[in-house]
Structures are given as structure tokens and as C-alpha cells.
Design a protein around this motif. Sequence first.
Motif, PDB file in Angstrom:
ATOM      1  N   GLN A   5     -62.505 -16.383 -34.754  1.00 20.55           N
ATOM      2  CA  GLN A   5     -63.472 -17.143 -35.562  1.00 20.55           C
ATOM      3  C   GLN A   5     -64.821 -17.274 -34.868  1.00 20.55           C
ATOM      4  N   TRP A  20     -52.506 -20.887 -44.963  1.00 19.80           N
ATOM      5  CA  TRP A  20     -53.155 -21.801 -44.007  1.00 19.80           C
ATOM      6  C   TRP A  20     -52.606 -23.201 -44.254  1.00 19.80           C
ATOM      7  N   ARG A  49     -47.815 -23.324 -34.248  1.00 16.92           N
ATOM      8  CA  ARG A  49     -48.117 -24.640 -34.819  1.00 16.92           C
ATOM      9  C   ARG A  49     -46.971 -25.085 -35.734  1.00 16.92           C
ATOM     10  N   LYS A 102     -54.020 -19.148 -25.440  1.00 16.92           N
ATOM     11  CA  LYS A 102     -53.931 -18.896 -26.879  1.00 16.92           C
ATOM     12  C   LYS A 102     -53.963 -17.388 -27.146  1.00 16.92           C
ATOM     13  N   ASN A 158     -53.887 -17.861 -41.321  1.00 19.82           N
ATOM     14  CA  ASN A 158     -54.987 -18.512 -40.607  1.00 19.82           C
ATOM     15  C   ASN A 158     -54.451 -19.639 -39.720  1.00 19.82           C
ATOM     16  N   GLU A 159     -54.842 -19.604 -38.446  1.00 14.38           N
ATOM     17  CA  GLU A 159     -54.599 -20.733 -37.527  1.00 14.38           C
ATOM     18  C   GLU A 159     -53.131 -21.138 -37.392  1.00 14.38           C
ATOM     19  N   ASP A 176     -60.639 -27.492 -35.002  1.00 14.44           N
ATOM     20  CA  ASP A 176     -59.556 -28.253 -35.620  1.00 14.44           C
ATOM     21  C   ASP A 176     -60.160 -29.337 -36.503  1.00 14.44           C
ATOM     22  N   ASP A 191     -57.988 -16.853 -36.306  1.00 12.28           N
ATOM     23  CA  ASP A 191     -57.802 -18.136 -35.614  1.00 12.28           C
ATOM     24  C   ASP A 191     -59.025 -18.442 -34.752  1.00 12.28           C
ATOM     25  N   TYR A 192     -59.101 -19.697 -34.259  1.00 12.92           N
ATOM     26  CA  TYR A 192     -60.177 -20.070 -33.331  1.00 12.92           C
ATOM     27  C   TYR A 192     -59.652 -20.123 -31.906  1.00 12.92           C
TER      28      TYR A 192
END
Length: 369
Positions: free
Chosen positions: A227, A109, A162, A203, A152-153, A274, A195-196
Motif C-alpha cells: 500500500q 476485506w 489476522r 510482516k 486485503n490486509e 489500521d 496490505d500495508y
Amino acid sequence: MRFINPYLFVVTTLLAVSCTSQKETASLKDVYKNDFYIGTALSADQIEGKDAKVDSLIKKEFNAITAENIMKSMYTHPQKDKYDFALSDKFVAYGEKNKMFIHGHTLIWHSQLAPWMEKIADSTEMKAFMKDHITTIVSKYKGRIDSWDVVNEALNEDGTLRQSVFLKTLGEKYLVDAFKLAEKADPKVDLYYNDYNLEDPAKRAGAIALIKKIKAAGGKIDGVGSQGHWNLNSPSLEEIEKSILEYSALGIKVAFTELDITVLPNPWDLKGADVNQKFEGNAQMNPYPEKLPDSIQNKLAERYASIFKLFLKHKDKISRVTFWGVYDGQSWLNDWPIKGRTNYPLPFDANLKHKKAYDSILNLKKAKK
Ligand code: G3I
């Protein structure tokens, strides 16, 4: 004076007592035991059982645990050649002692990294870090931790990757490499991408593409962790349902890993989690410092009921539903995106009393009997 039949009196009293105690002993984990795990996230103090009342609530209501913070890399791997497993050992022992499903959060992460990790700038060093970090931690708990958030994320809101320190140094191959390293260290443990905002169409498309890529490159991925940092109106049930169906069509499990529902104003229309988004507060932004009005309490209960109704409809696809925290007073949402507000996102209030939201989740199962 009217005659009271002593036999009837005793039977009625016993029935009343048994109904009350039945009500008192009902718990989320018990009523949902044939559907999916009901989990919670534990703080360091809760792992150490420091508050007896909280501890008995955790044991009564939940059969799955995630560490809210202490298994993140800044805590487990504070220096290049030094790991610290003092608290994660206690976390795993807690889960084993209470026969709970134990989830590991999280291996790779971009956030809550140790300062030394932030300085890694080249691919050789980052590759070595990932191999050492994942192998050491996953092997240590091999056969004891049931599932891991491997990555994660990793996604932006538009579904692109990202620009994390991992992507910058290693390119997108870091994703499949992370899953391969985790599988090698414990071939049987379930591996998740977490992830969110995974219900948002853009997404979601990015996540589906990512999961397909990991599979195509020979990585083992067993599930997606959505999430579930949601609010009273969004995401819509339709988008949640579409996402359950589309993720499960990839042949993986769907888990709701950090569920909570904010009831506070959000003028910036922020969604998700975030942690870099921070704003100044004022009284208008913190409208319920003492008590949640009944009207909002009811809305929260209805929202939770409709969400759990949907979860039950798709229980064959859902492995676990974990709340992000045990009770309102400890929720991260009291400090995000504004510090020091009073939020009410969970089924238990700041005094550990169950809320209407809790009853609405339990009643869905009672109504079915
Ligand atoms: O432990 C220190 C303490 O020593 C220090 O005095 C204090 C001062 O602020 O900070 C404490 O650390 C805090 C830590 O939680 C432990 O309580 C950090 O400031 C705070 O930023 C940190 O927040 C956590 C956040 O992740 C950080 O990224 C939240 O508790 C935690 O709920 C949240 O969880 C994340 C998931 O891991 C991933 N998905 C989103 C979710 C919500 O942001």
C-alpha cells in the motif's frame, strides 16, 4: 534605440512559448509511460466527474485508477440478495473512456463490510458468501477490470494471520479459496494480495509465506500490492528495496497501490493504515493548519524523489504506482489517526496546484534525458 532583429525576436518568442507549454503539458503518466502505470484513487464524486478542474487533472496526470471506497463490499453488496453496481459501473466506464488501467479494490476485506456480512458466524454461510460475492463481481467485470485486490490486509504486524471473520469461520483455507474463485470467474485478470507495512521484516516474512502457500495450493496470484502509507523517515529505502527484490523473487509483480506520505506528528509511532486506530487531537498535533513550511515541503519532495528513484531502479519488477487520492484536500490522512487535521501527503495541494514533490518526481525523468 537598439535594433531588434525581427526574425530572431519571433524565433525567441516561439521558443519561449513552446518551452512554457512543454512544461505545462508534462505529466506524471507521460514521463513514466515506459516505466510503470501512475495511478490515483477516485472518490465517488470524482468518478462522476463532478468537479471539472479535478477531472481534467486526473485525465492529464494518471493512467490507472482505483476506487477509493465504492467497490468495497458494503457498497457493492449491501444485502445478502442485493448487489449495487451503479457507481462501480460508472467507475469502470470512466477508466475505459479514458483508456486507463482499471484496478478493482477490494473483494475480501474484514473492514467496510455490510452489516449483514458481520453477522455471518458459520463456515457454510461464509463459504456461500465468498463464492457468490467473488464470482458475481469478478464475472460482471470480466475482461474490463485489469487487476483485483482479491484479499486485503489479512496479516497482523508480526506476520501471523489476522483473526478476521473469514479466518474465524473458514480457517486459513479462505485465502487460497478466494484466489481460486477469482481465477475461475476471470482467468485472465491479474490477482493481487494487498496490505500495508509490507516492507517491515516480520510482516514481509508473513506475506512471503502466505504467497508461497497460495501458490503451493494451486491458487493463481500475480502480484503483491504494497500500500505504501509511509512517512518522511520510514520505512527506510533499504527495507523498501529488499521487499521489492524478495517479492519479485517469488515470480510475481510488485505494485505500490496506495502511496502517500504523512508529514504530521505521530507520537504513537503508528505505521501503516489500521483504520481502527483513532486518537484525540490538539493544536500540537495539527501544526500546519494553513500552510506547509518550506522546510517540510522540501523534505517531502526529497522523500518522494528518493522513493521514485528506487522505483525506477526496479521498474522491471514494478507494475504500477498509485497515489491514494488525487490531491491533499481529499486525503484520508486528514482524518486518520486524528480527525480534522490538515495533512500534505500527495503531489498536488488542496488547490490542485502541483507541489515541489511533484516537480521532484518529474525531474528524475528529465534529468535522465
Ligand atoms: O459515505 C459516508 C457518509 O455517508 C457519512 O456521512 C460519513 C460520516 O463519517 O462517512 C462516509 O463514509 C466514510 C468513507 O470513507 C467514504 O468517505 C467513512 O466514514 C470513512 O471511514 C471511510 O474511510 C475510508 C477508509 O478506507 C475506511 O476503511 C477512506 O476514505 C479510505 O481512503 C480508506 O482506504 C483504505 C483502503 O481501502 C485500504 N488500505 C488502507 C486505506 C486507508 O485507510
